[in-house]
Design an enzyme around this catalytic site. Sequence first.
Site, PDB file in Angstrom:
ATOM      1  N   CYS A  54       1.766  -4.165 -11.340  1.00  0.00           N
ATOM      2  CA  CYS A  54       3.000  -4.699 -10.746  1.00  0.00           C
ATOM      3  C   CYS A  54       2.795  -6.151 -10.292  1.00  0.00           C
ATOM      4  O   CYS A  54       1.783  -6.479  -9.670  1.00  0.00           O
ATOM      5  CB  CYS A  54       3.415  -3.827  -9.560  1.00  0.00           C
ATOM      6  SG  CYS A  54       4.965  -4.353  -8.814  1.00  0.00           S
ATOM      7  N   CYS A  58       2.729  -6.655  -2.470  1.00  0.00           N
ATOM      8  CA  CYS A  58       2.775  -5.752  -1.314  1.00  0.00           C
ATOM      9  C   CYS A  58       1.335  -5.405  -0.883  1.00  0.00           C
ATOM     10  O   CYS A  58       0.583  -4.810  -1.665  1.00  0.00           O
ATOM     11  CB  CYS A  58       3.543  -4.483  -1.668  1.00  0.00           C
ATOM     12  SG  CYS A  58       5.117  -4.841  -2.487  1.00  0.00           S
ATOM     13  N   CYS A  61      -0.413  -1.912  -1.451  1.00  0.00           N
ATOM     14  CA  CYS A  61      -0.167  -1.140  -2.670  1.00  0.00           C
ATOM     15  C   CYS A  61      -1.314  -1.135  -3.683  1.00  0.00           C
ATOM     16  O   CYS A  61      -1.838  -2.181  -4.076  1.00  0.00           O
ATOM     17  CB  CYS A  61       1.104  -1.627  -3.352  1.00  0.00           C
ATOM     18  SG  CYS A  61       1.604  -0.503  -4.679  1.00  0.00           S
ATOM     19  N   CYS A  98      10.972  13.108  -7.554  1.00  0.00           N
ATOM     20  CA  CYS A  98      11.113  11.662  -7.346  1.00  0.00           C
ATOM     21  C   CYS A  98      10.183  10.919  -8.299  1.00  0.00           C
ATOM     22  O   CYS A  98       8.981  11.170  -8.326  1.00  0.00           O
ATOM     23  CB  CYS A  98      10.773  11.335  -5.896  1.00  0.00           C
ATOM     24  SG  CYS A  98      10.831   9.575  -5.565  1.00  0.00           S
ATOM     25  N   CYS A 190      17.658   6.514   0.066  1.00  0.00           N
ATOM     26  CA  CYS A 190      16.419   7.016   0.651  1.00  0.00           C
ATOM     27  C   CYS A 190      15.654   5.764   1.055  1.00  0.00           C
ATOM     28  O   CYS A 190      15.222   5.002   0.190  1.00  0.00           O
ATOM     29  CB  CYS A 190      15.642   7.826  -0.390  1.00  0.00           C
ATOM     30  SG  CYS A 190      13.984   8.241   0.161  1.00  0.00           S
TER      31      CYS A 190
HETATM   32  N1  SAM Z   1       7.939  -0.534  -6.935  1.00  0.00           N
HETATM   33  C1  SAM Z   1       8.896   0.169  -6.185  1.00  0.00           C
HETATM   34  C2  SAM Z   1       9.159  -0.463  -4.839  1.00  0.00           C
HETATM   35  O1  SAM Z   1       8.300  -1.112  -4.288  1.00  0.00           O
HETATM   36  O2  SAM Z   1      10.266  -0.269  -4.333  1.00  0.00           O
HETATM   37  C3  SAM Z   1       8.600   1.625  -6.013  1.00  0.00           C
HETATM   38  C4  SAM Z   1       7.216   2.174  -5.709  1.00  0.00           C
HETATM   39  S1  SAM Z   1       6.530   1.864  -4.098  1.00  0.00           S
HETATM   40  C5  SAM Z   1       4.893   2.424  -4.382  1.00  0.00           C
HETATM   41  C6  SAM Z   1       7.319   2.984  -2.977  1.00  0.00           C
HETATM   42  C7  SAM Z   1       6.907   2.963  -1.521  1.00  0.00           C
HETATM   43  O3  SAM Z   1       5.690   3.673  -1.342  1.00  0.00           O
HETATM   44  C8  SAM Z   1       6.646   1.634  -0.866  1.00  0.00           C
HETATM   45  O4  SAM Z   1       7.822   0.997  -0.481  1.00  0.00           O
HETATM   46  C9  SAM Z   1       5.815   2.039   0.346  1.00  0.00           C
HETATM   47  O5  SAM Z   1       6.642   2.284   1.466  1.00  0.00           O
HETATM   48  C10 SAM Z   1       5.130   3.324  -0.097  1.00  0.00           C
HETATM   49  N2  SAM Z   1       3.678   3.094  -0.272  1.00  0.00           N
HETATM   50  C11 SAM Z   1       3.102   2.408  -1.269  1.00  0.00           C
HETATM   51  N3  SAM Z   1       1.759   2.335  -1.112  1.00  0.00           N
HETATM   52  C12 SAM Z   1       1.469   2.990   0.026  1.00  0.00           C
HETATM   53  C13 SAM Z   1       0.258   3.263   0.732  1.00  0.00           C
HETATM   54  N4  SAM Z   1      -0.900   2.809   0.316  1.00  0.00           N
HETATM   55  N5  SAM Z   1       0.333   3.968   1.870  1.00  0.00           N
HETATM   56  C14 SAM Z   1       1.525   4.438   2.309  1.00  0.00           C
HETATM   57  N6  SAM Z   1       2.698   4.210   1.687  1.00  0.00           N
HETATM   58  C15 SAM Z   1       2.691   3.495   0.566  1.00  0.00           C
HETATM   59  C1  DTB Z   2       7.824   6.740  -0.218  1.00  0.00           C
HETATM   60  O1  DTB Z   2       8.346   6.294   0.819  1.00  0.00           O
HETATM   61  N1  DTB Z   2       6.588   7.180  -0.309  1.00  0.00           N
HETATM   62  C2  DTB Z   2       6.283   7.576  -1.660  1.00  0.00           C
HETATM   63  C3  DTB Z   2       7.648   7.428  -2.372  1.00  0.00           C
HETATM   64  N2  DTB Z   2       8.451   6.822  -1.375  1.00  0.00           N
HETATM   65  C4  DTB Z   2       7.747   6.773  -3.682  1.00  0.00           C
HETATM   66  C5  DTB Z   2       5.132   6.839  -2.237  1.00  0.00           C
HETATM   67  C6  DTB Z   2       3.873   6.943  -1.423  1.00  0.00           C
HETATM   68  C7  DTB Z   2       2.809   6.194  -2.131  1.00  0.00           C
HETATM   69  C8  DTB Z   2       1.463   6.402  -1.528  1.00  0.00           C
HETATM   70  C9  DTB Z   2       0.395   5.618  -2.187  1.00  0.00           C
HETATM   71  C10 DTB Z   2       0.105   5.955  -3.616  1.00  0.00           C
HETATM   72  O2  DTB Z   2       0.228   7.115  -4.057  1.00  0.00           O
HETATM   73  O3  DTB Z   2      -0.285   5.017  -4.333  1.00  0.00           O
HETATM   74 FE1  SF4 Z   3       4.915  -3.124  -6.905  1.00  0.00          FE
HETATM   75 FE2  SF4 Z   3       3.596  -1.527  -5.264  1.00  0.00          FE
HETATM   76 FE3  SF4 Z   3       5.136  -3.452  -4.270  1.00  0.00          FE
HETATM   77 FE4  SF4 Z   3       6.296  -1.332  -5.489  1.00  0.00          FE
HETATM   78  S1  SF4 Z   3       5.095  -1.318  -3.604  1.00  0.00           S
HETATM   79  S2  SF4 Z   3       6.807  -3.501  -5.756  1.00  0.00           S
HETATM   80  S3  SF4 Z   3       4.731  -0.891  -7.066  1.00  0.00           S
HETATM   81  S4  SF4 Z   3       3.272  -3.755  -5.517  1.00  0.00           S
END
Ligand code: SAM
Ligand code: DTB
Ligand code: SF4
Length: 328
Positions: A54, A58, A61, A98, A190
């Site tokens: 990506c 973030c 992530c 989801c 959501c």
């Molecule tokens: N790329 C899309 C976006 O950012 O909207 C969708 C996927 S993103 C991984 C969805 C959500 O997962 C993020 O907004 C964040 O709140 C949560 N998330 C991602 N990585 C995480 C982590 N390491 N620990 C907890 N929550 C996480």
């Molecule tokens: C949300 O708030 N939490 C989920 C879902 N929406 C997409 C994702 C959590 C991701 C946790 C880290 C990972 O699996 O990489």
């Molecule tokens: Fe990309 Fe992860 Fe950010 Fe979603 S949360 S936009 S997958 S870097």
Amino acid sequence: MVERTTTWTFEALWDVYSQPLLELLYQAQQVHRRFHDPRDIQRCTLLSIKTGGCPEDCAYCAQSARYDTGVKPTPLLEVEEVVQKAREAKARGATRFCMGAAWREVREGPQFERVLEMVRRVAALGMEVCVTLGMLTEDQARRLKEAGLTAYNHNLDTSREFYSRIITTRTYDDRIRTLKAVARAGIAICSGGIIGMGETEEDRVRMLAELAKLEMPPESIPINCLIPIPGTPLEHAPPVEPLQLVRLIATARIAFPTARVRLSAGRTRMSKELQVLCFVAGANSIFYGEKLLTAPNPAATEDMQLLRELGATISAPSCEHGSDRCCP
Ligand code: SAM
Ligand code: DTB
Ligand code: SF4
């Protein structure tokens, strides 16, 4: 009892949040039982349909291409593979599926068409369908709605003030614009956030105040505890103070009486007792299945044990195998 007569301000939410804990829990329970069956705990299964690579930055992530996290980028999955995973999730008792894609935004073309087909096919299984695909236009939202999408996940993640410490490649207002497009298409929102990224407790409550300002309040609110991912800037962030999580969930319950409050990422590091306290505070949804997007989640068998102990209503499994693998 606190009524939602007007939009919640930060100050009003802060008063709720900082009450003596027993008062806060009592109030949250009252609201919860007025609007929900306390035995109804939703199970949602997640699937990463396009992992890693990506362009966004973030800081939490595993899927950002900017950090060396060891996550192997994979192309968009095929429809059949996704439908099979949804069937398995349904057989294990999940009612919502989801799908997440590591995209900055949705782009028109064959990949989006494929996601629309996934939504159609999962909806046809009789499951609630949610996707999280990054930023979105109103027209794209409308097409997802036509395909049968129930909800769109797009988290505000944190307060407006703290946001730029975590993400610089898109703004808070970009996120709010996407949520507006989702609402205008008649799709449920959501949206929630992550705690444990170095923000203050006030930041967390400010995030709830931002959610309260949306034209349409969220149908579900995921509260994630940071899973520190090696290689990301937040890899050494200390764990969240457990009772602060309980307070935030209770405050979300009181501020959004009809919403599902989802105890989301980070449960592998939580004790059973802490999770129970979160349900007492008004959480009524979990991610179910051993994997989130890239990170681990408790095993389904473990969660079923917990749900049974709580006395949650478990509908009969819809699979015929009768084995632990499908019907824990
Ligand atoms: N790329 C899309 C976006 O950012 O909207 C969708 C996927 S993103 C991984 C969805 C959500 O997962 C993020 O907004 C964040 O709140 C949560 N998330 C991602 N990585 C995480 C982590 N390491 N620990 C907890 N929550 C996480
Ligand atoms: C949300 O708030 N939490 C989920 C879902 N929406 C997409 C994702 C959590 C991701 C946790 C880290 C990972 O699996 O990489
Ligand atoms: Fe990309 Fe992860 Fe950010 Fe979603 S949360 S936009 S997958 S870097």
